[in-house]
Design an enzyme around this catalytic site. Structure first.
Site, PDB file in Angstrom:
ATOM      1  N   ALA A   1      -1.920  -0.089  -6.190  1.00 50.05           N
ATOM      2  CA  ALA A   1      -1.297  -1.515  -6.403  1.00 50.05           C
ATOM      3  C   ALA A   1      -2.566  -2.666  -5.877  1.00 50.05           C
ATOM      4  CB  ALA A   1       0.081  -1.608  -5.906  1.00 50.05           C
ATOM      5  N   TYR A   2      -2.938  -2.437  -4.623  1.00 47.01           N
ATOM      6  CA  TYR A   2      -3.912  -3.206  -4.183  1.00 47.01           C
ATOM      7  C   TYR A   2      -5.245  -3.337  -4.949  1.00 47.01           C
ATOM      8  CZ  TYR A   2      -7.348  -4.803  -0.433  1.00 47.01           C
ATOM      9  OH  TYR A   2      -8.015  -5.586   0.615  1.00 47.01           O
ATOM     10  N   ALA A   3      -5.657  -2.210  -5.323  1.00 45.47           N
ATOM     11  CA  ALA A   3      -6.778  -2.217  -5.950  1.00 45.47           C
ATOM     12  C   ALA A   3      -6.718  -2.694  -7.495  1.00 45.47           C
ATOM     13  CB  ALA A   3      -7.333  -0.531  -6.088  1.00 45.47           C
TER      14      ALA A   3
ATOM     15  N   PHE B   1       0.955  -1.110   0.094  1.00 40.57           N
ATOM     16  CA  PHE B   1       0.224  -0.054   0.059  1.00 40.57           C
ATOM     17  C   PHE B   1       0.916   1.279   0.159  1.00 40.57           C
ATOM     18  CE2 PHE B   1      -1.989  -3.523   2.064  1.00 40.57           C
ATOM     19  CZ  PHE B   1      -3.446  -3.460   1.325  1.00 40.57           C
TER      20      PHE B   1
ATOM     21  N   LYS C   1      -7.007  -6.674  -7.029  1.00 41.47           N
ATOM     22  CA  LYS C   1      -8.240  -7.108  -6.882  1.00 41.47           C
ATOM     23  C   LYS C   1      -9.043  -6.758  -7.936  1.00 41.47           C
ATOM     24  CE  LYS C   1      -7.490  -8.746  -2.619  1.00 41.47           C
ATOM     25  NZ  LYS C   1      -8.053 -10.051  -2.044  1.00 41.47           N
TER      26      LYS C   1
END
Length: 251
Positions: A153-155, A95, A158
């Protein structure tokens, strides 16, 4: 027909949301393959399930090692007798602002989310097809937040998993396999630590949740997964269900 007697493979089940899902499923009579990186945490989850009278076995794995996934699925089948439910929860990424996100961290997020889920889904497919099974993939409301700063990066990882969910639902529906995603928000160990260290920001964050509280891993997320897997929602597939207290909107 309920869930009793079925077998679930839950990744990232050593703590947090994964553990909450494992506990909720075990409470319905499901035998749980508790998968994740840290053996001590897996053993702790198994101990909690056994204390409640359920059945659980630990299966250590780093899901970033996708070559190890198919052998692990076969080990689960040999140990527990099959797979009826696959829950892809494990994720290890980063994150922060895009300019401070390393290529390695960005790529690891994809290896542990859509790449690992893809490997688990393919390895479990013949077993799920034989038993009329279901897949639950965990995504995030960060995919659709109005401001995704520090969540890039997380989004991204996912969102790829969300697309994979919809495609598998389309292609595998005729195989009797339902595939859905949930976007949970619950008090995981990481979020708990953040709230303790950032009380003012945490209070603002909670204030942004229409229901006025952070979700509970088992009572709010785990029980919702039980409902999604049950017969009353047998016609639901390809959906992304927000379990975030109404904080984000899914179109």
């Amino acid at each position: 027909m309920g869930l009793a007697g079925k077998v679930a493979l839950v990744t990232g089940a050593g703590q947090g949301v994964g553990q909450g899902i494992a506990l909720a499923l075990a409470g319905e009579g499901v035998s749980v393959a508790v998968a994740g990186r840290t053996e001590a945490k897996l053993s702790a989850t198994c101990a909690l399930i056994r204390e409640r009278g359920g059945r659980a076995e630990p299966f250590p794995i780093d899901v970033a090692d996708t070559a190890a996934i198919s052998p692990l699925v076969e080990q689960v089948v040999e140990t527990l007798g099959g797979v009826d439910v696959l829950v892809n929860n494990a994720y290890s990424g980063s994150f922060g602002p895009l300019l401070t996100t390393s290529d390695e961290d960005f790529q690891r997020g994809f290896r542990t989310a859509p790449f690992a889920a893809f490997a688990f889904m393919k390895a479990c497919h013949p077993h799920l097809k034989a038993r009329g099974g279901s897949i639950i993939n965990l995504v995030t409301s960060a995919m659709v937040r109005w401001d995704t700063s520090t969540y890039g990066a997380y989004a991204a990882a996912k969102q790829a998993l969300r697309s994979l969910t919809r495609t598998a639902a389309s292609e595998w529906g005729r195989d009797g396999i339902r595939v859905n995603a949930i976007a949970p928000h619950a008090l995981s160990p990481g979020l708990k630590a953040w709230t303790e260290h950032n009380p003012e920001e945490a209070a603002e964050f909670v204030e942004s949740i229409p229901l006025g509280r952070i979700g509970e891993c088992e009572a709010d997320i785990g029980r919702a997964v039980v409902a999604l897997l049950g017969p009353d929602l047998r016609y639901l597939t390809g959906a992304t269900v927000p379990l975030d207290g109404g904080q984000a909107f899914f179109g």
